[in-house]
Design a protein around this motif. Structure first.
Motif, mmCIF file in Angstrom:
data_model
loop_
_atom_site.group_PDB
_atom_site.id
_atom_site.type_symbol
_atom_site.label_atom_id
_atom_site.label_comp_id
_atom_site.label_asym_id
_atom_site.label_seq_id
_atom_site.Cartn_x
_atom_site.Cartn_y
_atom_site.Cartn_z
ATOM 1 N N GLU A 35 8.095 2.803 -7.816
ATOM 2 C CA GLU A 35 7.490 2.593 -9.306
ATOM 3 C C GLU A 35 6.258 2.887 -9.633
ATOM 4 N N ASN A 36 5.645 2.198 -8.920
ATOM 5 C CA ASN A 36 3.919 2.338 -9.033
ATOM 6 C C ASN A 36 3.240 3.660 -8.616
ATOM 7 N N ILE A 37 4.308 4.134 -7.389
ATOM 8 C CA ILE A 37 2.948 5.024 -7.464
ATOM 9 C C ILE A 37 3.723 6.761 -7.359
ATOM 10 N N LEU A 38 4.404 6.610 -8.254
ATOM 11 C CA LEU A 38 5.888 7.567 -8.797
ATOM 12 C C LEU A 38 5.436 8.219 -9.839
ATOM 13 N N GLN A 39 4.903 7.025 -10.799
ATOM 14 C CA GLN A 39 4.723 7.497 -12.554
ATOM 15 C C GLN A 39 3.542 8.040 -12.299
ATOM 16 N N PRO A 40 2.564 8.014 -11.718
ATOM 17 C CA PRO A 40 1.640 9.436 -11.541
ATOM 18 C C PRO A 40 2.089 11.035 -11.712
ATOM 19 N N PHE A 41 2.631 10.275 -10.380
ATOM 20 C CA PHE A 41 2.873 12.115 -10.221
ATOM 21 C C PHE A 41 4.090 12.591 -11.319
ATOM 22 N N TYR A 42 5.031 11.715 -11.741
ATOM 23 C CA TYR A 42 5.608 12.157 -13.103
ATOM 24 C C TYR A 42 4.839 12.085 -14.409
ATOM 25 N N ASP A 43 4.427 11.793 -14.139
ATOM 26 C CA ASP A 43 3.258 11.199 -15.018
ATOM 27 C C ASP A 43 2.345 12.906 -16.040
ATOM 28 N N LEU A 44 2.394 13.928 -14.178
ATOM 29 C CA LEU A 44 1.584 14.826 -14.603
ATOM 30 C C LEU A 44 2.812 15.973 -14.723
ATOM 31 N N TRP A 45 3.109 16.000 -14.149
ATOM 32 C CA TRP A 45 4.340 16.858 -14.098
ATOM 33 C C TRP A 45 4.860 17.062 -15.497
ATOM 34 N N ARG A 46 5.039 16.317 -16.608
ATOM 35 C CA ARG A 46 4.699 16.197 -17.809
ATOM 36 C C ARG A 46 4.076 16.814 -18.493
ATOM 37 N N LEU A 47 3.427 16.794 -17.791
ATOM 38 C CA LEU A 47 2.291 17.473 -18.627
ATOM 39 C C LEU A 47 2.038 18.613 -17.946
ATOM 40 N N MET A 48 2.276 19.898 -17.056
ATOM 41 C CA MET A 48 2.229 20.711 -16.426
ATOM 42 C C MET A 48 3.281 21.502 -16.038
ATOM 43 N N GLY A 49 4.199 20.467 -16.100
ATOM 44 C CA GLY A 49 5.495 21.974 -15.833
ATOM 45 C C GLY A 49 6.380 22.054 -14.860
ATOM 46 N N PRO A 50 5.940 23.059 -14.517
ATOM 47 C CA PRO A 50 6.810 23.811 -13.380
ATOM 48 C C PRO A 50 5.440 23.822 -12.558
ATOM 49 N N GLU A 51 4.562 24.587 -13.460
ATOM 50 C CA GLU A 51 3.153 24.046 -13.097
ATOM 51 C C GLU A 51 2.967 23.478 -11.680
ATOM 52 N N PHE A 52 3.906 22.268 -12.496
ATOM 53 C CA PHE A 52 3.102 20.949 -10.969
ATOM 54 C C PHE A 52 4.006 21.096 -9.658
ATOM 55 N N GLU A 53 5.326 21.540 -10.501
ATOM 56 C CA GLU A 53 6.193 22.222 -9.080
ATOM 57 C C GLU A 53 5.740 22.787 -8.060
ATOM 58 N N ASN A 54 5.021 24.054 -8.967
ATOM 59 C CA ASN A 54 4.552 24.879 -7.580
ATOM 60 C C ASN A 54 3.593 24.219 -6.771
ATOM 61 N N LEU A 55 2.756 23.326 -7.877
ATOM 62 C CA LEU A 55 1.909 22.720 -6.264
ATOM 63 C C LEU A 55 1.883 22.198 -5.236
ATOM 64 N N LEU A 56 3.326 20.870 -5.959
ATOM 65 C CA LEU A 56 3.953 21.327 -4.241
ATOM 66 C C LEU A 56 4.408 21.576 -3.581
ATOM 67 N N GLN A 57 5.071 22.538 -4.256
ATOM 68 C CA GLN A 57 6.426 23.462 -3.382
ATOM 69 C C GLN A 57 5.137 24.038 -2.458
ATOM 70 N N THR A 72 1.236 -1.355 0.312
ATOM 71 C CA THR A 72 0.013 0.197 -0.101
ATOM 72 C C THR A 72 1.022 0.848 -0.013
ATOM 73 N N THR A 73 -0.003 2.092 -0.193
ATOM 74 C CA THR A 73 0.890 3.350 -0.219
ATOM 75 C C THR A 73 2.165 3.776 0.456
ATOM 76 N N SER A 74 1.190 3.164 2.544
ATOM 77 C CA SER A 74 1.454 3.799 3.383
ATOM 78 C C SER A 74 2.314 3.146 3.486
ATOM 79 N N GLU A 75 2.034 1.912 3.335
ATOM 80 C CA GLU A 75 3.632 0.931 3.417
ATOM 81 C C GLU A 75 4.936 1.320 3.063
ATOM 82 N N CYS A 76 5.268 1.673 2.107
ATOM 83 C CA CYS A 76 6.051 2.106 1.037
ATOM 84 C C CYS A 76 6.453 3.293 1.629
#
Length: 146
Positions: free
Chosen positions: A107-129, A32-36
């Motif tokens: 690898e499973n958990i972070l893939q959606p983050f990387y996909d969204l980062w590729r779509l949004m670029g710096p805006e996604f980094e701003n969101l995470l900050q 699970t995400t919590s276990e990871c």
């Protein structure tokens, strides 16, 4: 700054939940995400870890940490050793299986983050900050309840 109407606030709250469900729902994962998350804490901070210290650093409730640790122990991802100073507790460490599962899980958990980062670029980094900043603004008492 204008006040947000409660209906708007409910909408934002629902959107945050939806966002979390989409990004944090690992597909075809053995952990699970919590276990990871707990395995990652053990990996990144290999010095003496206890269930209580994992609860504190992760912000997870003690009961949730205990359930995750039980599952991780049954999956041979962690080992427990009696705590030298506190006989009621134990020190935790990763096993080779735990490290392998952590890598696969992230690898499973972070893939959606990387996909969204590729779509949004710096805006996604701003969101995470902004999320990072928001977490630091939440009162300590509230974090312990989460």
């Amino acid at each position: 700054m204008s006040e947000i109407h409660w209906i708007e606030m409910v909408h934002y709250q629902q959107q945050l939940q939806k966002f979390s469900r989409i990004l944090l729902s690992p597909k075809h994962a053995s952990l699970t995400t919590s276990e990871c998350e707990l395995l990652a804490w053990l990996y990144l901070h290999p010095e003496e870890n206890t269930p209580l210290s994992l609860s504190r650093c992760s912000g997870m409730k003690k009961e949730a940490v205990s359930r995750c640790l039980k599952n991780l122990y049954e999956k041979d991802c962690i080992r427990r050793k009696k705590h030298p100073l506190d006989e009621r507790s134990y020190a935790l460490s990763l096993t080779d299986t735990g490290l392998t599962e952590l890598r696969k899980g992230y690898e499973n958990i972070l893939q959606p983050f990387y996909d969204l980062w590729r779509l949004m670029g710096p805006e996604f980094e701003n969101l995470l900050q902004l999320v990072d900043k928001a977490v630091t603004q939440i009162p300590t008492k509230r974090k312990e309840e989460i």
